[in-house]
Design an enzyme around this catalytic site. Structure first.
Site, mmCIF file in Angstrom:
data_model
loop_
_atom_site.group_PDB
_atom_site.id
_atom_site.type_symbol
_atom_site.label_atom_id
_atom_site.label_comp_id
_atom_site.label_asym_id
_atom_site.label_seq_id
_atom_site.Cartn_x
_atom_site.Cartn_y
_atom_site.Cartn_z
ATOM 1 N N CYS A 276 0.818 -1.231 0.000
ATOM 2 C CA CYS A 276 0.000 0.000 0.000
ATOM 3 C C CYS A 276 0.846 1.273 0.000
ATOM 4 C CB CYS A 276 -0.966 -0.019 1.180
ATOM 5 S SG CYS A 276 -0.192 0.074 2.821
ATOM 6 N N HIS A 324 -2.510 1.251 6.927
ATOM 7 C CA HIS A 324 -2.890 1.180 5.518
ATOM 8 C C HIS A 324 -3.045 2.593 4.974
ATOM 9 C CE1 HIS A 324 -4.242 -0.919 1.943
ATOM 10 N NE2 HIS A 324 -5.249 -0.066 1.829
ATOM 11 N N HIS A 336 -5.721 2.005 -4.251
ATOM 12 C CA HIS A 336 -4.849 1.438 -3.226
ATOM 13 C C HIS A 336 -4.472 0.002 -3.578
ATOM 14 C CE1 HIS A 336 -7.941 -0.941 -0.604
ATOM 15 N NE2 HIS A 336 -8.428 -0.796 -1.816
#
Length: 362
Positions: A276, A324, A336
């Protein structure tokens, strides 16, 4: 199959770019198709993954494991980054030490040459030799040379002392850096072991499922994301958001969009796969702005902004541990890299628990 994949990727890319170019309704996942409860099994169908455990419980368990893996991945990436910096610092210190030793050797040679010159002069110091001179002019010239010699000797001793002290400091700093490097290496290996264990545990749970259960599990995942996105949109979070991307922000979004469909791999920074924060850091690097490598460091170090001021290119940090990150592309959507087993994709910005928003080019 390749043509179909290329066509799908092209359509996705066009859709993503359309989101950026034109205003439209806030992004939300499509309504899920009606499905039967996970706990119900048909005659002859596979048994549930564990006695008394529904597919929804399995989904939550898998999600928790991947969340823990994401946090461990962030710790690994940070340790990796620090290892590189500490290694570079050790190399720099080693070079300084080498230069210091060479300089000390040079100064010692100069001191030795002065001693040998005095020996050749009969062992008498310059002052004693000067006292034997009868010529006044030679005497005055000799006084000047002696003063210069004294200053040169003093400077030589001062530089030698300073260089020796610097060398001792470099040696001490190098030793400290080695200790830090070893501690960081231990942290990195611990994080690597933990994330591998969490990913393996999640994959083991998935491997116990039959094909139909895996499809149902994916549907449950989409439903959970859709419900979270819908609740976020209904909260009025997007009300009044109309910020336009900066030039660098557009470049970052364009780069991220070009990575759609590439697989998530922990620790990866492209070009074939990403995690990510690898995706977001490389997207902004492509836009000419270097940012921290990990989502936790991005959250800690980049300027924070209110959601109401959000614009494409900003980074949305997720979960209480900042484990994240996704890039906001406008219209309530992000790009993402979700987790192992998934590809870089477009998702609802509110489909996960938002911690906050940061702006790399503020």
């Amino acid at each position: 199959m390749n043509r179909r994949h290329c066509a799908t990727a092209a359509i996705t890319l066009v859709c993503a770019l359309t989101l950026l170019a034109f205003p439209g309704p806030a992004f939300a996942a499509p309504e899920p198709a009606p499905t039967t409860p996970a706990s119900v099994t048909r005659p002859g169908a596979p048994a549930p993954p564990a006695p008394g455990q529904s597919l929804e419980q399995v989904r939550l368990e898998i999600d928790a494991l991947y969340r823990q893996a994401a946090s461990a991945t962030d710790a690994y990436n940070l340790a990796e980054e620090r290892t590189e910096k500490q290694s570079a610092e050790i190399v720099k210190l080693a070079q300084e030490m080498a230069r210091g030793r060479a300089r000390i050797e040079e100064l010692k040679n100069r001191a030795g040459a002065a001693a040998r010159a005095q020996y050749r002069g009969g062992g008498l110091p310059p002052e004693a030799q000067l006292a034997l001179v009868d010529d006044p002019q030679l005497f005055l010239d000799g006084v000047g040379r002696i003063e210069q010699g004294h200053k040169a000797t003093k400077d030589l001793i001062t530089e030698l002392t300073r260089t020796q002290a610097d060398l001792a400091t470099y040696t001490k700093d190098a030793s400290a850096q080695w200790e830090k490097l070893e501690a960081t290496r231990v942290k990195k290996e611990k994080a690597k072991k933990e994330l591998k264990e969490r990913i393996a545990a999640a994959q083991k749970l998935e491997d116990r499922l039959e094909k139909q259960e895996l499809a149902r599990l994916l549907e449950l995942e989409k439903q959970a994301q859709y419900q979270a996105q819908t609740a976020w949109l209904n909260s009025g979070a997007l009300k009044g958001i109309s910020g336009k991307a900066s030039k660098q922000g557009l470049k970052a979004v364009r780069f991220a969009t070009q990575q759609l469909g590439k697989p998530y791999v922990w620790g990866a920074e492209g070009p074939g796969s990403y995690d990510c924060s690898g995706l977001t850091s490389q997207a902004w690097a492509a836009a000419g702005r270097g940012i921290p490598r990990t989502s936790q460091e991005q959250w800690r170090l980049l300027p924070r902004i209110d959601i109401k001021n959000m614009r494409p290119g900003d980074l949305i940090i997720y979960h209480s541990d900042a484990s994240h990150v996704g890039m906001y592309i406008g219209d309530g959507a992000i790009i993402h890299a979700p987790r192992p087993g998934r590809n870089v994709t477009i998702a609802g910005a509110g489909s996960m628990s938002i911690l906050g928003v940061v702006r790399p080019d503020k």
